[in-house]
Design a protein around this motif. Structure first.
Motif, PDB file in Angstrom:
ATOM      1  N   LEU A 239       0.841  -1.213   0.000  1.00  0.00           N
ATOM      2  CA  LEU A 239       0.000   0.000   0.000  1.00  0.00           C
ATOM      3  C   LEU A 239       0.869   1.254   0.000  1.00  0.00           C
ATOM      4  CD1 LEU A 239      -1.810  -2.392   1.117  1.00  0.00           C
ATOM      5  CD2 LEU A 239      -3.141  -0.621   2.256  1.00  0.00           C
ATOM      6  N   ASN A 240       2.012   1.163   0.658  1.00  0.00           N
ATOM      7  CA  ASN A 240       2.992   2.248   0.636  1.00  0.00           C
ATOM      8  C   ASN A 240       4.385   1.638   0.703  1.00  0.00           C
ATOM      9  OD1 ASN A 240       4.400   4.602   0.759  1.00  0.00           O
ATOM     10  ND2 ASN A 240       3.524   5.322   2.693  1.00  0.00           N
ATOM     11  N   PRO A 241       5.187   1.796  -0.352  1.00  0.00           N
ATOM     12  CA  PRO A 241       4.901   2.522  -1.586  1.00  0.00           C
ATOM     13  C   PRO A 241       3.917   1.761  -2.479  1.00  0.00           C
ATOM     14  CG  PRO A 241       7.044   1.452  -1.748  1.00  0.00           C
ATOM     15  CD  PRO A 241       6.574   1.252  -0.350  1.00  0.00           C
ATOM     16  N   LEU A 242       3.116   2.528  -3.187  1.00  0.00           N
ATOM     17  CA  LEU A 242       2.182   1.945  -4.140  1.00  0.00           C
ATOM     18  C   LEU A 242       2.922   1.642  -5.445  1.00  0.00           C
ATOM     19  CD1 LEU A 242      -0.673   1.337  -5.312  1.00  0.00           C
ATOM     20  CD2 LEU A 242      -0.805   3.776  -5.882  1.00  0.00           C
ATOM     21  N   ASP A 243       2.700   0.460  -5.968  1.00  0.00           N
ATOM     22  CA  ASP A 243       3.261   0.093  -7.274  1.00  0.00           C
ATOM     23  C   ASP A 243       2.320   0.659  -8.339  1.00  0.00           C
ATOM     24  OD1 ASP A 243       4.193  -1.057  -9.563  1.00  0.00           O
ATOM     25  OD2 ASP A 243       3.864  -3.128  -8.929  1.00  0.00           O
ATOM     26  N   GLU A 244       2.513   1.939  -8.602  1.00  0.00           N
ATOM     27  CA  GLU A 244       1.629   2.643  -9.537  1.00  0.00           C
ATOM     28  C   GLU A 244       1.658   2.029 -10.917  1.00  0.00           C
ATOM     29  OE1 GLU A 244       1.301   7.333  -8.446  1.00  0.00           O
ATOM     30  OE2 GLU A 244       2.154   6.831 -10.389  1.00  0.00           O
ATOM     31  N   ALA A 245       2.831   1.626 -11.363  1.00  0.00           N
ATOM     32  CA  ALA A 245       2.985   1.158 -12.749  1.00  0.00           C
ATOM     33  C   ALA A 245       2.047  -0.007 -13.034  1.00  0.00           C
ATOM     34  CB  ALA A 245       4.437   0.768 -13.003  1.00  0.00           C
ATOM     35  N   THR A 246       2.012  -0.985 -12.118  1.00  0.00           N
ATOM     36  CA  THR A 246       1.179  -2.172 -12.345  1.00  0.00           C
ATOM     37  C   THR A 246      -0.300  -1.800 -12.340  1.00  0.00           C
ATOM     38  OG1 THR A 246       2.859  -3.538 -11.307  1.00  0.00           O
ATOM     39  CG2 THR A 246       0.643  -4.478 -11.440  1.00  0.00           C
ATOM     40  N   VAL A 247      -0.675  -0.921 -11.424  1.00  0.00           N
ATOM     41  CA  VAL A 247      -2.080  -0.503 -11.321  1.00  0.00           C
ATOM     42  C   VAL A 247      -2.507   0.267 -12.574  1.00  0.00           C
ATOM     43  CG1 VAL A 247      -3.660   1.026 -10.061  1.00  0.00           C
ATOM     44  CG2 VAL A 247      -2.079  -0.464  -8.794  1.00  0.00           C
ATOM     45  N   LEU A 248      -1.704   1.237 -12.953  1.00  0.00           N
ATOM     46  CA  LEU A 248      -2.074   2.097 -14.089  1.00  0.00           C
ATOM     47  C   LEU A 248      -2.099   1.307 -15.387  1.00  0.00           C
ATOM     48  CD1 LEU A 248      -0.095   5.374 -13.251  1.00  0.00           C
ATOM     49  CD2 LEU A 248      -2.435   4.758 -12.604  1.00  0.00           C
ATOM     50  N   GLU A 249      -1.143   0.407 -15.518  1.00  0.00           N
ATOM     51  CA  GLU A 249      -1.084  -0.407 -16.746  1.00  0.00           C
ATOM     52  C   GLU A 249      -2.374  -1.207 -16.898  1.00  0.00           C
ATOM     53  OE1 GLU A 249      -0.691  -3.601 -19.353  1.00  0.00           O
ATOM     54  OE2 GLU A 249      -0.690  -3.994 -17.179  1.00  0.00           O
ATOM     55  N   SER A 250      -2.846  -1.775 -15.793  1.00  0.00           N
ATOM     56  CA  SER A 250      -4.060  -2.590 -15.840  1.00  0.00           C
ATOM     57  C   SER A 250      -5.275  -1.731 -16.208  1.00  0.00           C
ATOM     58  CB  SER A 250      -4.279  -3.270 -14.484  1.00  0.00           C
ATOM     59  OG  SER A 250      -5.520  -3.935 -14.466  1.00  0.00           O
ATOM     60  N   VAL A 251      -5.398  -0.578 -15.527  1.00  0.00           N
ATOM     61  CA  VAL A 251      -6.587   0.260 -15.762  1.00  0.00           C
ATOM     62  C   VAL A 251      -6.581   0.840 -17.180  1.00  0.00           C
ATOM     63  CG1 VAL A 251      -7.882   2.280 -14.965  1.00  0.00           C
ATOM     64  CG2 VAL A 251      -6.773   0.774 -13.308  1.00  0.00           C
ATOM     65  N   ARG A 252      -5.408   1.158 -17.680  1.00  0.00           N
ATOM     66  CA  ARG A 252      -5.335   1.682 -19.057  1.00  0.00           C
ATOM     67  C   ARG A 252      -5.819   0.627 -20.047  1.00  0.00           C
ATOM     68  NH1 ARG A 252       0.287   4.391 -17.768  1.00  0.00           N
ATOM     69  NH2 ARG A 252      -0.501   6.392 -17.029  1.00  0.00           N
ATOM     70  N   ARG A 253      -5.569  -0.624 -19.718  1.00  0.00           N
ATOM     71  CA  ARG A 253      -5.999  -1.711 -20.600  1.00  0.00           C
ATOM     72  C   ARG A 253      -7.509  -1.935 -20.533  1.00  0.00           C
ATOM     73  NH1 ARG A 253      -4.944  -6.285 -18.889  1.00  0.00           N
ATOM     74  NH2 ARG A 253      -3.219  -5.820 -17.504  1.00  0.00           N
ATOM     75  N   THR A 254      -8.057  -1.920 -19.298  1.00  0.00           N
ATOM     76  CA  THR A 254      -9.471  -2.272 -19.152  1.00  0.00           C
ATOM     77  C   THR A 254     -10.399  -1.051 -19.259  1.00  0.00           C
ATOM     78  OG1 THR A 254      -9.379  -1.994 -16.748  1.00  0.00           O
ATOM     79  CG2 THR A 254      -8.902  -4.198 -17.620  1.00  0.00           C
ATOM     80  N   GLY A 255      -9.946   0.105 -18.826  1.00  0.00           N
ATOM     81  CA  GLY A 255     -10.763   1.316 -18.917  1.00  0.00           C
ATOM     82  C   GLY A 255     -11.811   1.452 -17.816  1.00  0.00           C
ATOM     83  N   ARG A 256     -11.925   0.440 -16.989  1.00  0.00           N
ATOM     84  CA  ARG A 256     -12.884   0.520 -15.877  1.00  0.00           C
ATOM     85  C   ARG A 256     -12.199   0.003 -14.608  1.00  0.00           C
ATOM     86  NH1 ARG A 256     -16.223  -0.571 -20.214  1.00  0.00           N
ATOM     87  NH2 ARG A 256     -18.044   0.809 -20.305  1.00  0.00           N
ATOM     88  N   CYS A 257     -12.559   0.637 -13.463  1.00  0.00           N
ATOM     89  CA  CYS A 257     -11.862   0.236 -12.237  1.00  0.00           C
ATOM     90  C   CYS A 257     -12.775   0.350 -11.018  1.00  0.00           C
ATOM     91  CB  CYS A 257     -10.622   1.130 -12.040  1.00  0.00           C
ATOM     92  SG  CYS A 257      -9.692   0.727 -10.550  1.00  0.00           S
ATOM     93  N   VAL A 258     -12.714  -0.675 -10.197  1.00  0.00           N
ATOM     94  CA  VAL A 258     -13.420  -0.661  -8.910  1.00  0.00           C
ATOM     95  C   VAL A 258     -12.391  -0.988  -7.823  1.00  0.00           C
ATOM     96  CG1 VAL A 258     -15.222  -1.699  -7.483  1.00  0.00           C
ATOM     97  CG2 VAL A 258     -15.589  -1.401  -9.952  1.00  0.00           C
ATOM     98  N   VAL A 259     -12.342  -0.151  -6.791  1.00  0.00           N
ATOM     99  CA  VAL A 259     -11.440  -0.395  -5.667  1.00  0.00           C
ATOM    100  C   VAL A 259     -12.253  -1.014  -4.530  1.00  0.00           C
ATOM    101  CG1 VAL A 259      -9.780   0.624  -4.091  1.00  0.00           C
ATOM    102  CG2 VAL A 259     -10.159   1.670  -6.329  1.00  0.00           C
TER     103      VAL A 259
END
Lengths: 325, 372
Positions: A239-259
């Motif tokens: 959670l800290n540090p957040l691995d932004e790259a993995t998260v952003l890569e996934s959301v850019r691919r799917t276009g939808r996100c639920v936390v």
């Protein structure tokens, strides 16, 4: 590759054992961690094998557990503290946030604080109050701390060892309702993901579910149950540090996100994820990032916790809503 | 029923200290005997203690002046507590570890911390300027009493290492009400940890007198936790040295913790932002001035013909020089670079922090481009 099927509790135990074998400076301390082996048996047998000097049954004083762990770390030890339940970490809050988190910076980098604070967290076990909390956001908000959560036995085994060798203080959340879930555990750490990485727990193309700790399994079940859409599940892990790259890569691919998390949605960790994703994936998003979590109330009595805790249906309801835009 | 905090409380702080006080040197500079404690000091050693006392008072005075001139943000003066700090600081062995609160500039001096490094925190150029391992003198701790647990844990480490070191932790009378301090008492007693709890009872926790903290003398708290407590004249450097040495020796030889209550007086304000005239009487200060920790050593040296006028003048001159040197170096302390904000927060790379730092750096850079 060697694997063994273990419960999450047992995997934690084996991971701690390994860490203690590897480094004589590792000490385990907490309430009832010795003879009893901890209320969740995570430290079962460690005192018998490593002695009372390395597995310390402490007084019932959480501030004291963390405060003396800081002192032991200053003397060159690597303490692993157990806070018996999430709701009992608050007496230690001062030591964690004003002392442990800041000491490296305050000393201009001359002091190292390799302290791990293990916290069984989350609800779903029908417990009385103060035994079902999700206090992670209090700690992710504090610079100087690493905050991680394991979701399965294999990560429990690996991540606890990585946390113990980490030179920074680590708040280590364990999903208490998953302690007795069994799964194959990879015993060789050579190919393990680093401690600060998120992992894609299930691949999908339509929606990304972001979760950590106990909610990863809930999300995997939701993804499995959804026959219409291909759902990806990312286990945040760090959670800290957040691995932004993995998260952003996934959301850019799917276009939808639920936390999804158990903690209250308001000012919760999901708010940080939603904000970052909105800022950095704005043109990739088909709909706003939605959050599913606990309500903005004190944790309810256990007969009501099924309403309070996100479950498969509430997760899929949010997935449905991402298609309403 | 009335709420009367003073009911059953000890006499107010201006009163004579009770007879159980360990004293080896009276305010008039007379050497007195105590059945349990003694010091055997050469003339040179006593002169060296005197030098320490004078120098730390001078340094403190310089820091006060720097604060009034706006060069320090705030200062917590040690005025009046020199003997408590030098006596205990000089009792320590090189390998003993000291955990200060934030007023222990005299102990810092004993641990060879460059005084200018003590000013960093108060000038705001860093949160602490020295390497605690190099001096066996931990960082200042401002959250009251938190350091007592660190010292206890450190002492537990000493036990596990099997060495003959000890830890000492400094805190004030106000801190004795904190949960952490009481947990540290419980803990160190249960562990039999090699630690000395050194409480400087300077009578005032900012504006709150001792009777707001306790209805028994502080040193007597120790008994309930299961270890010895002792009250020493905190303005008597001989007695503080003797009592602290013995407590450290006891810790080293496996006898566990001791609580020392150094009975002293905060002659100045809590910090430079405080105004003691709002809550205490001038007469109280005047009474304590007669028990000054430095004057009694001077009187002893003179009476016993151990030092002449030249010696005292030379010490004053040296202190003055060290003070003006401190001033000069304080003014030369550079402001840190903006990017220092992100330094040393984590031991290893932290991508979101690095991102924040880089973004801020380019934001700063944008001004340079405009100015070009």
């Amino acid at each position: 590759m060697s694997t063994e099927t273990l419960s999450l509790s047992r995997a934690m135990n084996e991971g701690l054992r390994k860490a203690m074998e590897n480094d004589p400076k590792v000490v385990v301390m907490g309430e009832d961690v010795g003879k009893l082996g901890g209320v969740f048996r995570v430290t079962d047998g460690l005192q018998k094998d490593f002695g009372e000097a390395r597995v310390i049954d402490t007084p019932l004083a959480e501030s004291g557990i963390v405060g003396t762990a800081i002192g032991l770390a200053l003397r060159g030890y690597r303490p692993v503290c157990e806070i018996q339940f999430d709701g009992f970490v608050f007496p230690a809050f001062n030591q964690i946030t004003t002392q442990l988190a800041k000491m490296r910076m305050r000393s201009l980098g001359t002091l190292e604080l390799p302290v791990v604070i293990r916290i069984p967290f989350g609800g779903g076990i029908g417990a009385v109050e103060h035994h079902s909390e999700s206090p992670e956001a209090y700690f992710t908000h504090t610079g100087g701390l690493r905050v991680v959560a394991c979701s399965n036995p294999s990560d429990a085994y690996t991540m606890i060892q990585q946390a113990i060798t980490c030179p920074d203080p680590v708040i280590f959340f364990e999903p208490k309702r998953r302690y007795w879930d069994k799964a194959p555990v990879e015993l060789d750490l050579a190919n393990a993901a680093p401690l600060d990485r998120a992992v894609v727990a299930r691949e999908g193309t339509d929606v990304t579910l972001l979760a950590y700790g106990p909610m990863v399994k809930t999300c995997l079940e939701a993804a499995q149950a959804d026959e219409e859409r291909s759902i990806e599940v990312v286990d945040i892990r760090s959670l800290n540090p957040l691995d932004e790259a993995t998260v952003l890569e996934s959301v850019r691919r799917t276009g939808r996100c639920v936390v999804v998390h158990e903690a209250p949605v308001f000012s919760g960790y999901g708010a940080e994820l939603a904000a970052r994703i909105t800022e950095k994936c704005f043109y990739h998003l088909e709909s706003p990032v939605l959050r599913v979590g606990g309500f903005s109330t004190p944790y309810p009595p256990s007969r009501l916790e099924d309403h309070y805790l996100p479950d498969l249906d509430r997760v899929l309801d949010a997935v449905d809503r991402t298609y309403e835009w | 029923m009335t709420i009367d905090a003073a009911h059953g409380a000890p006499p107010s702080t201006g009163a004579q200290p009770p007879p159980e006080l360990v004293q080896l040197l009276t305010p008039e500079g007379e050497r007195v005997e105590h059945p349990d404690y003694d010091v055997d000091l050469t003339a040179e050693e006593i002169k060296s203690l005197y030098r320490d006392l004078v120098i730390v008072r001078r340094l403190d005075n310089e820091a006060l002046a720097l604060t009034r001139q706006g060069e320090l943000g705030v200062w917590a003066s040690l005025l009046g507590q020199e003997a408590a700090q030098i006596g205990s600081g000089r009792a320590l062995a090189a390998n003993d570890m000291a955990f200060p609160s934030y007023r222990e500039h005299g102990v810092a001096w004993c641990r060879d911390v460059d005084p200018v490094k003590v000013l960093g925190l108060f000038r705001g150029v860093n949160h602490s300027g020295w390497d605690p391992r190099e001096h066996n003198f931990h960082l200042y701790t401002i959250v009251i009493g938190s350091q007592t647990l660190h010292a206890t844990g450190y002492a537990m480490g000493i036990q596990r290492d099997g060495t003959e070191d000890a830890a000492i932790v400094y805190f004030g009378d106000g801190a004795t009400s904190e949960g952490d301090v009481n947990e540290a008492f419980v803990w160190s007693a249960a562990q039999n940890a090699p630690i000395v709890f050194f409480c400087q009872n300077n009578q005032w926790a900012i504006s709150e007198p001792l009777e707001r903290q306790s209805r028994i003398p502080l040193y007597r708290r120790a008994e309930g936790f299961g270890f010895p407590g002792i009250r020493v004249d905190g303005n008597d450097v001989f007695a503080v040295l003797a009592v602290t040495k013995k407590a450290l020796d006891n810790a080293r030889s496996g006898q566990g913790p001791t609580l020392i209550e150094a009975f002293t007086y905060r002659m100045g304000a809590h910090t430079t932002t405080d105004d003691p005239t709002r809550y205490r009487l001038q007469a109280e200060l005047e009474a304590w001035k007669l028990k000054d920790p430095i004057e009694r050593v001077k009187a002893y040296l003179v009476k016993n013909q151990m030092a002449d006028r030249e010696f005292f003048e030379a010490i004053d001159e040296e202190a003055k020089k060290i003070g003006s040197d401190l001033r000069k170096r304080c003014l030369e302390l550079p402001d840190p670079e903006a990017t220092a904000i992100w330094e040393n927060v984590y031991a290893t790379e932290h991508a979101p922090l690095a991102g924040e730092r880089d973004q801020f750096r380019s934001y700063l850079g944008s001004f340079e481009e405009v100015n070009r």
